[in-house]
Enzyme design. Structure first.
Site, PDB file in Angstrom:
ATOM      1  N   LYS B  74       0.851  -1.196   0.000  1.00  0.00           N
ATOM      2  CA  LYS B  74       0.000   0.000   0.000  1.00  0.00           C
ATOM      3  C   LYS B  74       0.884   1.242   0.000  1.00  0.00           C
ATOM      4  CE  LYS B  74      -3.943   2.126   2.388  1.00  0.00           C
ATOM      5  NZ  LYS B  74      -4.901   2.034   3.511  1.00  0.00           N
ATOM      6  N   SER B 149      -9.915   2.315   2.436  1.00  0.00           N
ATOM      7  CA  SER B 149      -8.955   3.002   1.595  1.00  0.00           C
ATOM      8  C   SER B 149      -7.968   2.073   0.888  1.00  0.00           C
ATOM      9  CB  SER B 149      -8.191   4.013   2.432  1.00  0.00           C
ATOM     10  OG  SER B 149      -7.378   3.353   3.401  1.00  0.00           O
ATOM     11  N   SER B 173     -10.454   0.076   6.639  1.00  0.00           N
ATOM     12  CA  SER B 173      -9.782   0.201   5.341  1.00  0.00           C
ATOM     13  C   SER B 173      -9.110  -1.065   4.810  1.00  0.00           C
ATOM     14  CB  SER B 173      -8.746   1.323   5.394  1.00  0.00           C
ATOM     15  OG  SER B 173      -9.388   2.565   5.344  1.00  0.00           O
TER      16      SER B 173
END
Lengths: 93, 483
Positions: B74, B149, B173
Site C-alpha cells: 500500500k 482506503s 480500510s
C-alpha cells in the site's frame, strides 16, 4: 456552523477555502457536526477518557544514539535548502 | 503454468519445485499488472529492483518464508528510494529515505515489493474515489468501487495479480475493501504491527495488516509483519505466536456472539440471507451462537468522526511545504507558503476532515466533542470487554451491501461514512478483526466479519480457515463469474 466559523477553522488549519465551495463546505460541516451531536445523548459523567486502546504509558528507551547523522539525506528532499538548513521565505525584514 | 490467482503457498511450492524461476514469477506478475492496467491498482511500480532481486534469488538460494513472493505494498508505507505518495498530490514527489518496519520485515523474509498500490488520499475514504491518482476499479465490475482506503491492494489481490498485499485499517480500510473485492483481510490488534514508517492518519486507530486470498496466507504474512519495534512506542512487547500453527484445529464448541443491537433487517434481504447461511455453516462445524449486547455500538460512527478527524488534523499539520513533499510556486511569505501548499496539495475529503478536526479540538468545543467522544470510546470498549466474557468471537456482516457503483453515494459525506458501520467499533476498541468472503449478492462478493478479543489473531484465523476449508467462496474469481 456558519461561514465565519468555517473561515476561522480554515485559518487555524492553514487552508484556503475556495469562495465557490464555501456554501457546500459549510453545509457539509454542519451536517457532520449535527451527526456527531448524537454523542450528547449519552451520560458520560465520571467516565474516564480512552485516548489509546492499549492504555499503556509510552515506553522509553535508553538515551543512546542509534542512527547516523543523515542531514544531507533529509535536506536533499526539501523543496528548498542550503547545505545546513531548510529554506523558507524571509520571516524577519 | 499461470501464476494468476495463486496463493503464497502455491507460489512457494512452484518456486521450490522449480516449476518457475524467481525471475519468471516477477516477469509474469508485471505482465498481469500491465494486462490489468484499467484497474488503476498501482501508483508506482518497482520493476527494475524487483527483477534484480529475483535474479539474485535465482543465483543464491534463500530460505525466508516469503522468498521470491511478489507482494503489493500500500502506498502509505514508506519504501526506501521508492516513491511513496499516500494517494496525495502533496507527496507526488516524495522519495522516502527509509522503509517502514513492516516493509523491512517482509523484505527480510524474502518478499519482492512489486509496486505501490493506489488508495484513498491519506487513507480517508471508503471507495477509492479520493485518490489524486484516480479511482481504482473493482475487478468484479469496472464501474464498481473496490472499497477503501486499501482499494488498490484489494483489487490487485482480487484480480489475481499478486497473492498478497499490505493494507492499513483505521476504520475498516482493510476489511471493507476485502469484503467488496471478495478477498480475506485482517486488521490485527492495535500495536501488534509497528506503525514506524506508516504515514499517520489517526494514530490511536491506525493498524497495518495483510490482505490475501485465504486466511492461511494472511497468517503467513502476519508471521512476518509483526515485531516488537522500539521505534514505535505503541508497539506491543508481547509474544508473537506462529499464526499458522492452529489454523486447522477444530472449532467445535466455539462460542460466537451475535450483536443484538445490529438490526440485520436494515440490510438488503440477500445480504441478511448470506449472513444467516454463514451462521448455519458455522453451526454445522460445531459452533454455538450466543446473543450479546453492545449497548453503545450505535455511537461508534459518530465517535469515530470526532476522534479520527481530530488526530488527522494534528498529524497532517506536518505537511507544510518546508521539509519534504510539494511546495506551492513563488510563496509571498511564510504564511502564504503554508496556506497555498496545503490548499493545493490536499484534496476535498482530506480538507474536510482537517476542518472537522480543527473544529472539535478548538477552544470552547474540546470538552463538548473531543473529550466526550473519548469517554464514549471507553463505553464502547467496556461493552466489548463484557461481551468477551461470554463469547470467543463476535460475528457481523463486514459491510451493509456488496460493491456499489462509482459516484453512487452522491456528495453527502455521511452516507460514505456509514459504509464503515460494522468495521469502526474494532478500531475504537483496538481489537483484531478480519473479513472473509461468505457469499455473493447479484454476482458480487460480500464478506463476513469476525471480531476477536485482544491479541486473539490466531483464534480469528483458525475460525476463518475452518470456514474456508469447508466452503469455496474464497476461491471464486472475477473472470469466472463475470464472463
Amino acid at each position: 456552523m456558519d461561514k465565519k466559523t468555517v473561515t476561522t477553522i480554515a485559518y487555524l488549519s492553514r487552508l484556503a477555502i475556495d469562495p465557490k465551495n464555501e456554501d457546500k463546505i459549510t453545509k457539509d460541516l454542519e451536517n457532520i457536526i449535527k451527526f456527531v451531536d448524537q454523542l450528547d445523548s449519552v451520560d458520560t459523567y465520571g467516565i474516564n477518557v480512552l485516548t489509546n486502546p492499549l492504555e499503556k504509558t509510552a515506553k522509553t528507551r535508553d538515551d543512546k544514539v542509534t542512527a547516523k547523522n543523515r542531514k544531507d539525506t533529509f535536506l536533499e528532499r526539501a523543496p528548498e535548502s542550503n547545505e545546513d538548513y531548510f529554506l523558507v521565505p524571509r520571516v524577519v525584514e | 503454468m499461470s501464476i494468476q490467482f495463486k496463493t503464497i503457498k502455491d507460489l512457494s511450492t512452484m518456486l521450490k519445485n522449480k516449476d518457475i524461476s524467481n525471475k519468471e514469477l516477477v516477469q509474469d506478475t508485471y505482465s498481469l499488472i500491465k494486462s490489468n492496467v484499467h484497474l488503476n491498482a498501482f501508483v508506482t511500480l518497482n520493476e527494475e529492483m524487483s527483477l534484480k532481486k529475483a535474479e539474485e534469488l535465482d543465483k543464491n538460494k534463500f530460505s525466508g518464508n516469503l522468498a521470491g513472493i511478489p507482494i503489493a505494498q500500500k502506498d502509505l508505507f514508506c519504501t526506501k528510494d521508492l516513491r511513496t505518495t499516500c494517494g496525495s498530490k502533496m507527496l507526488s514527489n516524495f522519495i522516502p529515505p527509509y522503509s517502514a518496519t513492516v516493509i523491512e520485515n517482509l523484505e527480510n523474509a524474502g518478499c519482492i515489493s512489486i509496486g505501490k498500490t493506489n488508495m484513498d488520499e491519506f487513507a480517508m475514504g471508503s471507495s477509492n474515489e479520493t485518490s489524486f491518482y484516480g479511482n481504482v476499479a473493482n475487478p468484479w465490475g469496472s464501474n464498481l468501487v473496490p472499497g477503501g482506503s486499501s482499494g488498490g491492494s484489494a483489487a490487485a489481490v482480487a484480480a489475481g495479480i499478486v497473492s498478497a498485499a499490505t493494507g492499513t485499517d483505521t476504520g475498516g480500510s482493510i476489511r471493507q475493501p476485502a469484503s467488496l473485492c471478495g478477498i480475506t483481510g485482517l486488521k490485527p490488534t492495535y500495536g501488534r504491527i509497528s506503525r514506524w514508517g506508516m504515514i499517520a492518519f489517526a494514530s490511536s486507530l491506525d493498524q497495518a495488516g495483510p490482505m490475501a486470498r485465504t486466511a492461511e496466507d494472511c497468517a503467513i504474512m502476519l508471521n512476518e509483519m509483526c515485531s516488537h519495534d522500539l521505534k514505535d512506542t505503541t508497539s506491543l512487547d508481547e509474544e508473537i505466536p506462529d499464526f499458522t500453527s492452529d489454523l486447522s484445529t477444530s472449532i467445535k464448541g466455539l462460542k460466537i456472539g451475535i450483536v443484538k443491537e445490529f438490526d440485520l433487517s436494515m440490510l438488503d434481504n440477500s445480504v441478511a440471507q448470506v449472513f444467516e447461511e454463514s451462521k448455519k455453516h458455522y453451526e454445522s462445524l460445531g459452533a454455538e451462537f450466543v446473543e450479546i449486547s453492545l449497548p453503545n455500538i450505535s455511537l461508534s460512527v459518530p465517535t469515530y468522526y470526532v476522534v479520527a478527524p481530530a488526530e488527522c488534523s494534528s498529524n497532517l499539520s506536518r505537511f507544510d511545504g518546508v521539509k519534504f513533499g510539494k511546495r506551492c510556486e513563488n510563496p509571498q511569505n511564510l504564511e502564504d507558503l503554508y496556506i497555498r501548499t496545503r490548499s493545493e496539495g490536499f484534496g476535498d475529503e482530506v480538507k474536510r476532515r482537517i476542518l472537522i478536526g480543527s473544529y472539535v479540538l478548538s477552544a470552547g468545543f474540546y470538552d463538548a466533542y473531543y473529550k466526550k467522544a473519548q469517554q464514549v470510546r471507553r463505553l464502547i470498549k467496556n461493552d466489548f470487554d463484557n461481551a468477551f466474557k461470554k463469547v470467543d468471537t463476535i460475528m457481523t456482516p463486514t459491510t451493509r451491501g456488496a460493491a456499489f457503483s462509482s459516484g453512487s453515494k452522491g456528495d453527502d459525506p455521511i452516507q460514505m461514512y456509514l459504509e464503515d458501520l460494522f468495521t469502526i467499533p474494532a478500531n475504537l476498541a483496538g481489537l483484531p478483526a478480519l473479513s472473509i468472503p461468505n457469499g455473493m449478492v447479484d454476482g458480487k462478493p460480500i464478506g463476513l466479519q469476525l471480531i476477536g478479543n485482544f491479541l486473539q489473531e490466531s483464534k480469528l484465523l483458525q475460525i476463518a480457515h475452518n470456514f474456508q476449508i469447508s466452503t469455496d467462496w474464497h476461491l471464486k474469481t472475477p473472470s469466472e463469474d463475470i464472463n
